[in-house]
Design an enzyme around this catalytic site. Structure first.
Site, mmCIF file in Angstrom:
data_model
loop_
_atom_site.group_PDB
_atom_site.id
_atom_site.type_symbol
_atom_site.label_atom_id
_atom_site.label_comp_id
_atom_site.label_asym_id
_atom_site.label_seq_id
_atom_site.Cartn_x
_atom_site.Cartn_y
_atom_site.Cartn_z
ATOM 1 N N ILE A 691 -3.949 18.806 -8.224
ATOM 2 C CA ILE A 691 -2.738 18.096 -8.638
ATOM 3 C C ILE A 691 -1.748 17.920 -7.492
ATOM 4 O O ILE A 691 -0.712 17.271 -7.657
ATOM 5 C CB ILE A 691 -2.034 18.817 -9.802
ATOM 6 C CG1 ILE A 691 -1.658 20.259 -9.401
ATOM 7 C CG2 ILE A 691 -2.872 18.791 -11.049
ATOM 8 C CD1 ILE A 691 -0.792 20.960 -10.431
ATOM 9 N N GLY A 692 -2.025 18.490 -6.335
ATOM 10 C CA GLY A 692 -1.097 18.319 -5.228
ATOM 11 C C GLY A 692 -1.479 19.169 -4.050
ATOM 12 O O GLY A 692 -2.462 19.917 -4.075
ATOM 13 N N GLY A 694 0.508 21.140 -0.423
ATOM 14 C CA GLY A 694 1.703 21.438 0.350
ATOM 15 C C GLY A 694 1.343 21.739 1.777
ATOM 16 O O GLY A 694 0.197 21.545 2.211
ATOM 17 N N LYS A 698 -3.775 23.525 -0.954
ATOM 18 C CA LYS A 698 -3.878 22.661 -2.123
ATOM 19 C C LYS A 698 -3.470 23.418 -3.390
ATOM 20 O O LYS A 698 -3.511 24.645 -3.448
ATOM 21 C CB LYS A 698 -5.315 22.146 -2.261
ATOM 22 C CG LYS A 698 -5.749 21.265 -1.086
ATOM 23 C CD LYS A 698 -7.170 20.762 -1.272
ATOM 24 C CE LYS A 698 -7.569 19.816 -0.136
ATOM 25 N NZ LYS A 698 -8.953 19.310 -0.292
ATOM 26 N N LYS A 714 -2.531 28.011 -6.220
ATOM 27 C CA LYS A 714 -2.279 27.525 -4.865
ATOM 28 C C LYS A 714 -3.252 28.196 -3.912
ATOM 29 O O LYS A 714 -3.310 29.416 -3.831
ATOM 30 C CB LYS A 714 -0.845 27.813 -4.434
ATOM 31 C CG LYS A 714 -0.546 27.321 -3.011
ATOM 32 C CD LYS A 714 0.933 27.281 -2.712
ATOM 33 C CE LYS A 714 1.524 28.646 -2.513
ATOM 34 N NZ LYS A 714 2.930 28.583 -2.037
ATOM 35 N N ASP A 825 13.963 28.492 1.798
ATOM 36 C CA ASP A 825 13.395 27.150 1.664
ATOM 37 C C ASP A 825 13.755 26.556 0.301
ATOM 38 O O ASP A 825 12.909 25.999 -0.386
ATOM 39 C CB ASP A 825 11.875 27.197 1.850
ATOM 40 C CG ASP A 825 11.282 25.814 2.152
ATOM 41 O OD1 ASP A 825 12.060 24.920 2.544
ATOM 42 O OD2 ASP A 825 10.066 25.632 2.003
#
Length: 977
Positions: A691-692, A694, A698, A714, A825
């Site tokens: 789904i994404g 960073g 992944k 993640k 962050d």
């Protein structure tokens, strides 16, 4: 007076002892009553009938009498019990950092011996009573800051003769403050800052009578007029802060002759005239007159300030040269004179005699070279010298300055090659060299943390190196109008963080490469005015965030890929090429009428601009007979079914064996009760569940077996061995999320690790991240009754709910965790939303645990994301909670304006843009996101916008704590009432 005979002493003691016992029992009973009236909170477990109050953590006794009661940060939500004043010896009462409601507790008038009273950071409302002088005449400390008190500050406050500290800052006072404060002859500390609803008023000349005053803080108090000359009588004054007001006129002559002055903050006013001389405050360490209308030269006397650390006079009208003696100050750390009319050469000794950290001289008329020794102390964090007339080469010494985080030299007359070491400085995050006459080629390597490289309008040449694929952190690359040649290598398409890429106006040739790794974050691509040829790659249509595409003035041929129509382009320019055929239907409208100029062979169904109308042609199709088609179809179905069955059995057997071998190399560590096994996770980590991605890996959405729930996984690392940085981020995430629990912090369920990869398994957040709702493609929902599709936007109550929840998570980290945790962050993409839009803070890979709350830690490299990084990163390596406050302030501005964090003009970000809007007096309505521009809740939106400004204050000390931020947001949220 005769002495008591010795034989009477036992009798006297026997008479007094019962009184002492009665007093102790009375105080004991009083405290148990207070405990009961507070609802027997958990922290009061030690308060019982069998132990002495002097042994309770919240109590301090003097000579067996209860003198101190400290109930700070106890989550008290009810009113204060009046029984507290039955403690007859009580001198010190601290009720700060709670949630106490109601008006000022006037029963405190009965605490007859009170010397210290702290009611700060609560929910008190209403006025300060007009008879406040009925408090104990021995009161020395009075603190009601961080509440909701309103109305006037009563004149009677000037009748507390022993008062030494008066803190009234951050309230809702909307009346006046009295000149009678000047009658407090013993006052040492006075703060009324951040009461911007005060009626406009001048600083009373009576304040000049406070000859013992050492600390004066009246920032953002709606002050007008001139600083009174009576301030020259403040002979003890050490700290003067009158920032964020509308003060006018000159700085009083003699003010800088006050011998004890160490800190002078007068920035963001409308002061005029010159800096008065002589300057005799030789103990002065911080001097900030920035953002006024001051004129004239910088006095020579500044060079005599041998203890000066911070010198800021930026954004004024100062002229003339900088005295060379400033370069010889041995303590100078911050030198900030940008946006003035200064000229001449820069002091050549700057940095040679002190550990210089910040150097900002931009937007002046300086000539000559940069000083050679700026980084002699090895502590320089920023060189900001753009928009001058500087010449010569960049000093080679800067190429070895490993502490540098930002270098901004654009708009000058620099020449020669850039020192090669400059590109690879370990901590460098931005390098901006545009509009000079630099030469040389592109480096093969960049600093690992470099996010912005701007070299447009120079004389750089050569080819783009294939090693460009190592520029993994680059967000902005602007190299327009140089002399780069050759083809664009395929590796250029593998920059994972790139948002803006400009290579227009060069000599590039050849075809565009096939995108091997999608520019997943790319928003703007400009390759205009080159000699590129071939076809436009169809893969451009799969770039999810592409908004601006300019390929004009090249030699592209062939048809425009129809896939480009899948994009929601804001701007498209394919003019002056050799394209043919029909333009995609999505561009066949007036919004793109200037996008296809001078392509004679292009056509459109609905002609726009100079495009001709496409000719339609009909063709006769050759078809097979129905019988032949039926035979082919049956045969194909049978062949397909046999193939599927054989493949299924073979693949299933292979996967079982492979999974069994794989599981042996993975270790699972759980932090919650698990509803799955590691096999469930590993077997479902497929591309279909991706789904994404960073910066560290992944992210997968995986269904929990025998459940309707999902988890997010993640993956950190890949087939290669983890690098040191990713390993550190994984350990930080596990260390922090494995131990803390909060409803507004994402829950880490477990981690699964092998030698090469680490998996972090979290609760799944259905609505993904805040940035996708604010800045992503508009979401839609279908109306059940009609089937019509409507856009889904975040309304204001939902945005406020998100702000409050995220603030609660950060407040817990900063104030309730011991030791405190700094996220480092904070950004909208790290605020995740569940199915009900409840926010949770995520991604703790850069977080840092502070050993001591009062001592900031240092860090070896910059952390954070472009647009959210606090400005002190340019000149300090110290880490504390205020960097999170700055980043959260940017998130608040995103929620109100709808703009992205890096959305300013060419060289500014959202925070700088918002400050400029405020400074220019532009209405808040003009700054609002279009989706929430209705006048409803305008007061709340204005408050949150201003809170975002205060959180992003350039001075860390001027930013509120997260506890104070949360209190302001809760006042805005009707659900919190």
């Amino acid at each position: 007076m005769s002495k008591i005979p010795h034989f009477f002493l036992p009798i006297v003691l026997n008479l007094l002892m019962p009184l002492y016992v009665i007093s102790q029992q009375s105080d004991h009973t009083t405290l148990l009553t207070v405990k009961q009236q507070l609802g027997n909170p958990p922290w009061s477990a030690a308060w019982n009938a069998s132990s002495s109050p002097c042994n309770w953590p919240e109590i301090i006794c003097t000579a067996d009498n209860i003198t101190y009661l400290v109930l700070q940060n106890k989550s008290i939500t009810g009113k204060v019990p009046p029984a507290i004043c039955d403690l007859k010896s009580l001198t010190y009462l601290d009720l700060s950092y709670n949630f106490i409601p109601g008006g000022f507790p006037t029963f405190l008038y009965n605490c007859s011996n009170l010397q210290y009273l702290n009611l700060s950071q609560n929910y008190f409302v209403g006025p300060i009573p007009s008879d406040i002088d009925r408090l104990s005449s021995s009161l020395q400390w009075f603190d009601v800051s961080g509440n909701n008190f309103s109305g006037n500050i009563p004149p009677a406050i000037g009748k507390l003769p022993e008062l030494r500290t008066l803190y009234l800052y951050q309230n809702e006072f909307n009346g006046t403050f009295p000149e009678e404060i000047g009658d407090l002859a013993n006052l040492v500390n006075l703060s009324m800052a951040y009461n911007d609803k005060f009626l406009q008023a001048k600083v009373p000349s009576e304040f000049g009578k406070l000859t013992k005053l050492q600390f004066l803080w009246m920032a953002d108090c709606n002050l007008i007029g001139e600083i009174p000359d009576s301030f020259l009588n403040l002979s003890s004054l050490e700290h003067l802060d009158l920032t964020y007001n509308q003060l006018q006129g000159p700085i009083p002559k003699g003010l800088l002759q006050l011998k004890n002055l160490s800190f002078v903050y007068l920035y963001r006013n409308q002061l005029s005239g010159e800096i008065p001389t002589p300057i005799e405050s030789l103990g002065l360490t911080e001097f900030d007159l920035s953002m006024n209308n001051l004129t004239g030269p910088i006095p020579e006397d500044v060079g005599k300030l041998q203890k000066l650390k911070v010198f800021k006079i930026f954004t004024n009208q100062f002229s003339g040269t900088i005295p060379p003696s400033i370069g010889r100050i041995p303590t100078l750390e911050i030198f900030s004179v940008f946006s003035n009319k200064l000229n001449g050469t820069l002091p050549p000794e700057l940095g040679l005699h002190s550990k210089l950290e910040g150097f900002e001289v931009s937007d002046n008329e300086f000539t000559g070279k940069l000083p050679e020794h700026l980084c002699a102390g090895k502590t320089l964090f920023g060189v900001v010298a753009f928009s001058n007339k500087l010449t010569g080469k960049v000093p080679e010494s800067l190429g070895g300055c490993s502490s540098l985080r930002t270098i901004q030299l654009y708009n000058n007359n620099f020449s020669g090659e850039v020192p090669l070491g400059l590109y690879t400085l370990f901590n460098l995050s931005s390098l901006m060299l545009s509009n000079n006459t630099f030469s040389g080629g592109l480096p093969k390597r960049l600093a690992w943390n470099l996010t912005r490289l701007e070299i447009s309008n120079n004389m750089f040449s050569g080819e783009i190196p294939k090693e460009v694929s190592s520029w993994v952190s680059l967000v902005v690359f602007k190299a327009s109008n140089n002399q780069f040649s050759g083809s664009i290598p395929t590796e250029f398409t593998s920059l994972p963080q790139a948002i803006t890429l400009f290579l227009d106006g060069n000599l590039l040739t050849g075809e565009l490469p096939i995108i091997i790794e999608s520019w997943k974050s790319l928003s703007t691509l400009n390759l205009a005015r080159n000699k590129l040829s071939g076809q436009i790659p169809a893969q451009f249509g799969s770039l999810p965030d592409l908004l601006n595409l300019d390929l004009s003035e090249n030699k592209f041929s062939g048809q425009i890929p129809p896939e480009l129509g899948h994009l929601r382009l804001t701007t498209l320019n394919l003019s002056y090429n050799e394209l043919t055929g029909k333009i995609p239907d999505e561009f066949d409208n007036l919004a793109y009428e200037r996008s296809f100029l001078n392509n004679p062979s292009l056509c459109a169904n609905n002609p726009i601009s100079n495009l001709r109308k496409c000719q339609t042609k009909t063709r006769k199709s050759k078809t097979l007979s129905p019988n032949i088609l039926a035979v082919i179809l049956v045969f194909s179905v049978i062949l397909f079914m046999v193939t599927v069955l054989l493949t299924t059995f073979v693949v299933r057997d292979y996967k079982r064996k492979k999974l069994k071998r794989t599981l042996a190399g993975w270790k699972l560590t759980s932090f919650q009760i698990l509803k799955f096994t590691k096999a469930d996770i590993l077997s479902r980590m497929t591309e279909n569940n991706l789904i994404g991605s960073g910066g560290s890996g992944k992210i997968y959405r995986i269904a929990v077996p025998n459940s309707e729930e999902f988890v997010a996984v993640k993956r950190i690392g890949n087939s290669r061995k983890l690098d040191h940085k990713l390993e550190e981020e994984f350990l930080a995430e596990v260390e922090i999320l494995g131990t803390i629990r909060h409803s507004n912090i994402v829950k880490l369920i477990c981690c699964i690790s092998s030698e090469d990869s680490k998996l972090l398994v979290y609760e799944y957040m259905e609505n993904q991240s805040l940035d996708k709702w604010l800045h992503g493609k508009r979401r839609t929902e279908r109306e059940p009754s009609s089937g019509l599709v409507h856009p889904v936007v975040l309304d204001w109550p939902t945005r406020l709910q998100i702000a409050v929840g995220a603030a609660q998570g950060l407040c817990y980290m900063h104030h309730d965790c011991s030791p405190a945790i700094v996220h480092r962050d904070v950004k909208s993409s790290n605020i995740l939303l569940d199915s009900e839009f409840k926010p949770k803070i995520a991604d703790f890979g850069l977080a840092k645990i502070l050993a001591k709350r009062s001592e900031p830690n240092t860090m070896s490299a910059v952390a954070g994301s472009f647009g959210y990084i606090a400005p002190e990163y340019a000149y300090t390596a110290k880490v504390n909670e205020k960097i999170d406050v700055y980043s959260f302030g940017v998130v608040l501005l995103e929620l109100v304006t709808g703009r992205e964090a890096n959305d300013g003009d060419e060289h500014t970000n959202l925070a700088e843009w918002a400050w400029r809007q405020q400074g220019e007096g532009i209405s808040i309505i003009d700054a609002l996101d279009e989706d929430i521009k209705e006048p409803l809740f305008l007061g709340e939106k204005t408050t949150v916008f201003r809170l975002g400004l205060i959180c992003t204050s350039p001075q860390p000390l001027s930013r509120p704590s997260m506890k104070e931020v949360l209190q302001v947001l809760r006042r805005c949220d009707p659900l919190e009432d």
